[in-house]
Design a protein around this motif. Sequence first.
Motif, PDB file in Angstrom:
ATOM      1  N   HIS A 289      -3.060  12.876  -9.545  1.00  0.00           N
ATOM      2  CA  HIS A 289      -2.347  13.464 -10.648  1.00  0.00           C
ATOM      3  C   HIS A 289      -1.849  15.003  -9.967  1.00  0.00           C
ATOM      4  CE1 HIS A 289      -1.277  10.902 -13.732  1.00  0.00           C
ATOM      5  NE2 HIS A 289      -2.385  10.765 -13.881  1.00  0.00           N
ATOM      6  N   GLN A 290      -2.878  15.639  -8.963  1.00  0.00           N
ATOM      7  CA  GLN A 290      -2.591  17.021  -8.251  1.00  0.00           C
ATOM      8  C   GLN A 290      -1.393  16.798  -7.405  1.00  0.00           C
ATOM      9  OE1 GLN A 290      -6.222  17.478  -6.505  1.00  0.00           O
ATOM     10  NE2 GLN A 290      -7.654  17.875  -8.451  1.00  0.00           N
ATOM     11  N   LYS A 291      -0.833  15.552  -7.077  1.00  0.00           N
ATOM     12  CA  LYS A 291       0.346  15.680  -6.130  1.00  0.00           C
ATOM     13  C   LYS A 291       1.665  15.742  -6.882  1.00  0.00           C
ATOM     14  CE  LYS A 291      -1.914  12.520  -2.771  1.00  0.00           C
ATOM     15  NZ  LYS A 291      -1.916  11.464  -2.141  1.00  0.00           N
ATOM     16  N   LYS A 292       2.532  16.119  -6.295  1.00  0.00           N
ATOM     17  CA  LYS A 292       3.922  16.136  -6.663  1.00  0.00           C
ATOM     18  C   LYS A 292       4.716  14.936  -6.396  1.00  0.00           C
ATOM     19  CE  LYS A 292       4.251  21.346  -6.232  1.00  0.00           C
ATOM     20  NZ  LYS A 292       4.994  22.111  -5.357  1.00  0.00           N
ATOM     21  N   TYR A 293       5.605  14.719  -7.375  1.00  0.00           N
ATOM     22  CA  TYR A 293       6.399  13.372  -7.400  1.00  0.00           C
ATOM     23  C   TYR A 293       7.360  13.705  -7.537  1.00  0.00           C
ATOM     24  CZ  TYR A 293       1.703  11.177  -7.522  1.00  0.00           C
ATOM     25  OH  TYR A 293       0.546  10.722  -7.329  1.00  0.00           O
ATOM     26  N   ARG A 294       8.830  13.168  -6.806  1.00  0.00           N
ATOM     27  CA  ARG A 294      10.097  13.354  -6.831  1.00  0.00           C
ATOM     28  C   ARG A 294      10.710  13.552  -8.176  1.00  0.00           C
ATOM     29  NH1 ARG A 294      10.624  10.220  -1.797  1.00  0.00           N
ATOM     30  NH2 ARG A 294      11.122   8.280  -3.356  1.00  0.00           N
ATOM     31  N   ASN A 295      10.550  12.453  -9.158  1.00  0.00           N
ATOM     32  CA  ASN A 295      11.205  12.180 -10.242  1.00  0.00           C
ATOM     33  C   ASN A 295      10.297  12.868 -11.567  1.00  0.00           C
ATOM     34  OD1 ASN A 295      13.859  11.299  -9.477  1.00  0.00           O
ATOM     35  ND2 ASN A 295      12.374   9.466  -8.896  1.00  0.00           N
ATOM     36  N   GLN A 296       9.293  13.740 -11.137  1.00  0.00           N
ATOM     37  CA  GLN A 296       8.260  14.170 -12.174  1.00  0.00           C
ATOM     38  C   GLN A 296       8.590  15.755 -12.197  1.00  0.00           C
ATOM     39  OE1 GLN A 296       4.137  12.949 -13.858  1.00  0.00           O
ATOM     40  NE2 GLN A 296       3.841  14.299 -11.943  1.00  0.00           N
ATOM     41  N   LYS A 297       8.919  16.154 -13.590  1.00  0.00           N
ATOM     42  CA  LYS A 297       8.841  17.761 -13.633  1.00  0.00           C
ATOM     43  C   LYS A 297       7.331  18.143 -13.442  1.00  0.00           C
ATOM     44  CE  LYS A 297      12.742  17.525 -16.880  1.00  0.00           C
ATOM     45  NZ  LYS A 297      13.192  18.073 -18.176  1.00  0.00           N
TER      46      LYS A 297
ATOM     47  N   LYS B 287      -1.699  -0.173  -1.373  1.00  0.00           N
ATOM     48  CA  LYS B 287      -0.786  -0.463  -0.064  1.00  0.00           C
ATOM     49  C   LYS B 287       0.361   0.335   0.103  1.00  0.00           C
ATOM     50  CE  LYS B 287      -2.034  -5.263   0.100  1.00  0.00           C
ATOM     51  NZ  LYS B 287      -1.927  -6.429   0.104  1.00  0.00           N
ATOM     52  N   LYS B 288       1.159   0.713  -0.947  1.00  0.00           N
ATOM     53  CA  LYS B 288       2.393   1.404  -0.721  1.00  0.00           C
ATOM     54  C   LYS B 288       2.379   2.426  -1.899  1.00  0.00           C
ATOM     55  CE  LYS B 288       7.235   1.492   0.383  1.00  0.00           C
ATOM     56  NZ  LYS B 288       8.403   0.514   0.503  1.00  0.00           N
ATOM     57  N   PRO B 289       1.770   3.763  -1.729  1.00  0.00           N
ATOM     58  CA  PRO B 289       1.602   4.602  -2.965  1.00  0.00           C
ATOM     59  C   PRO B 289       3.120   5.112  -3.734  1.00  0.00           C
ATOM     60  CG  PRO B 289      -0.061   5.044  -1.579  1.00  0.00           C
ATOM     61  CD  PRO B 289       0.833   3.961  -0.687  1.00  0.00           C
ATOM     62  N   PRO B 290       3.502   5.022  -4.520  1.00  0.00           N
ATOM     63  CA  PRO B 290       4.590   5.467  -5.079  1.00  0.00           C
ATOM     64  C   PRO B 290       4.899   7.051  -4.820  1.00  0.00           C
ATOM     65  CG  PRO B 290       3.422   5.015  -7.158  1.00  0.00           C
ATOM     66  CD  PRO B 290       2.761   4.755  -5.756  1.00  0.00           C
ATOM     67  N   LYS B 291       6.037   7.388  -4.504  1.00  0.00           N
ATOM     68  CA  LYS B 291       6.402   8.934  -4.251  1.00  0.00           C
ATOM     69  C   LYS B 291       7.220   9.338  -5.437  1.00  0.00           C
ATOM     70  CE  LYS B 291       6.227   8.670   0.672  1.00  0.00           C
ATOM     71  NZ  LYS B 291       7.095   8.650   1.897  1.00  0.00           N
ATOM     72  N   ASP B 292       7.833   8.675  -6.213  1.00  0.00           N
ATOM     73  CA  ASP B 292       8.805   8.891  -7.270  1.00  0.00           C
ATOM     74  C   ASP B 292       8.043   9.459  -8.596  1.00  0.00           C
ATOM     75  OD1 ASP B 292      10.785   8.702  -5.909  1.00  0.00           O
ATOM     76  OD2 ASP B 292      11.242   6.548  -6.549  1.00  0.00           O
ATOM     77  N   PHE B 293       6.824   8.846  -8.802  1.00  0.00           N
ATOM     78  CA  PHE B 293       6.136   8.776 -10.229  1.00  0.00           C
ATOM     79  C   PHE B 293       4.633   8.295  -9.973  1.00  0.00           C
ATOM     80  CE2 PHE B 293       5.962   8.625 -14.760  1.00  0.00           C
ATOM     81  CZ  PHE B 293       6.764   9.900 -15.269  1.00  0.00           C
ATOM     82  N   PRO B 294       3.808   8.939 -10.603  1.00  0.00           N
ATOM     83  CA  PRO B 294       2.254   8.595 -10.488  1.00  0.00           C
ATOM     84  C   PRO B 294       1.829   7.340 -11.132  1.00  0.00           C
ATOM     85  CG  PRO B 294       2.340  10.199 -11.971  1.00  0.00           C
ATOM     86  CD  PRO B 294       3.730   9.971 -11.768  1.00  0.00           C
ATOM     87  N   TRP B 295       2.482   6.442 -10.657  1.00  0.00           N
ATOM     88  CA  TRP B 295       2.024   4.675 -11.128  1.00  0.00           C
ATOM     89  C   TRP B 295       0.417   4.592 -10.744  1.00  0.00           C
ATOM     90  CZ3 TRP B 295       5.000   4.317 -14.840  1.00  0.00           C
ATOM     91  CH2 TRP B 295       6.590   4.514 -14.717  1.00  0.00           C
ATOM     92  N   LEU B 296       0.089   4.831  -9.686  1.00  0.00           N
ATOM     93  CA  LEU B 296      -1.378   4.201  -9.349  1.00  0.00           C
ATOM     94  C   LEU B 296      -2.308   5.269 -10.016  1.00  0.00           C
ATOM     95  CD1 LEU B 296      -3.302   2.926  -7.520  1.00  0.00           C
ATOM     96  CD2 LEU B 296      -2.754   4.586  -5.775  1.00  0.00           C
ATOM     97  N   ALA B 297      -1.943   6.407 -10.079  1.00  0.00           N
ATOM     98  CA  ALA B 297      -2.898   7.348 -11.352  1.00  0.00           C
ATOM     99  C   ALA B 297      -3.116   6.892 -12.275  1.00  0.00           C
ATOM    100  CB  ALA B 297      -2.279   8.836 -11.023  1.00  0.00           C
ATOM    101  N   TYR B 298      -2.039   6.218 -12.928  1.00  0.00           N
ATOM    102  CA  TYR B 298      -2.026   5.907 -14.308  1.00  0.00           C
ATOM    103  C   TYR B 298      -2.868   4.463 -14.413  1.00  0.00           C
ATOM    104  CZ  TYR B 298       1.822   8.629 -16.005  1.00  0.00           C
ATOM    105  OH  TYR B 298       2.458   9.709 -16.618  1.00  0.00           O
ATOM    106  N   ALA B 299      -2.710   3.371 -13.366  1.00  0.00           N
ATOM    107  CA  ALA B 299      -3.493   2.308 -13.108  1.00  0.00           C
ATOM    108  C   ALA B 299      -5.014   2.603 -12.979  1.00  0.00           C
ATOM    109  CB  ALA B 299      -3.140   1.677 -12.109  1.00  0.00           C
TER     110      ALA B 299
END
Length: 285
Positions: A150-158, A110-122
């Motif tokens: 995981h191909q996307k970029k996230y704000r708080n992920q190097k 419903k609201k994919p996180p932009k900071d870290f790939p939590w949905l990808a982990y789930a």
Amino acid sequence: SIKFSSTSISPIFDPPLVRFFEKSSLNNEISFLSAYDKLWKKRPKIKMTLVKKFILVFFIGLILSTFDTNSNASIFKFKFEELEKAQKLYPSDPKGAHEILDKLIIHYEKKPPKDFPWLAYAYSDKANWLRDEGKNEESLELRIKSCKLHQKKYRNQKVKDGDGNLLFCYYMLSLAYEELNFFKESIDTSTKAIKIFEKYENFRVNEYNGLTEFNYQLFQRAIVYEKTFQYDNSINDFEKLFELKKNPNKDNQRETDNYIRAARSLSAIYGKKGDSKNEFKYKKI
């Protein structure tokens, strides 16, 4: 292909980042409120101008934004703890673990996180469980979704850590394709992973992905090349394993098994080609 329980190598790790975000947000909030309080006490006792009103509205908006950030950090921390809870529960109560994870997936979709790939982990965790349960088709669908995220970029992920997560996902995706006899897709996926490794000096992507993990990807592709009778390609990948690392780490069972399997495969392939010299060479390993 390598057979192992995927639940034991999930990419989820301790959540220092989440706790840092929450603490950082709270500190920023306190610091900003303190600064705003000092500004308010020093205000001149005259009628507000339009500019001053604008500044006040701006600061109030910023305060509300800071509170919202802190709230989001708390939500992410809570959701991470739920994800961790599901992982720990799965061995004793798979059904209960699936229910927790399904709720998390619905939340993140419903609201994919932009900071870290939590949905990808789930998605990845659920794919691991379904694979262990023999539901390979369902597992594959989620693995594909996970890798796309995981191909996307996230704000708080190097960048290098994002590449590391993608490499793990590609490895598992290649295995999933192979198990369902989608050999071309398996090879293509392994090739994508290998190209990511090749961008980095000495194949060192980050703390968790280096030469050893590169060799895992190389071995996986070589196995599928062999299965599809692409012997020259298989030879190239298998022999590269020995060129990059002549002897496996004896403390790493998977690496040792891969080297033994690679030597046997090379011996068999060269035997089919009538190359007795190389057949005997790898038979001695």
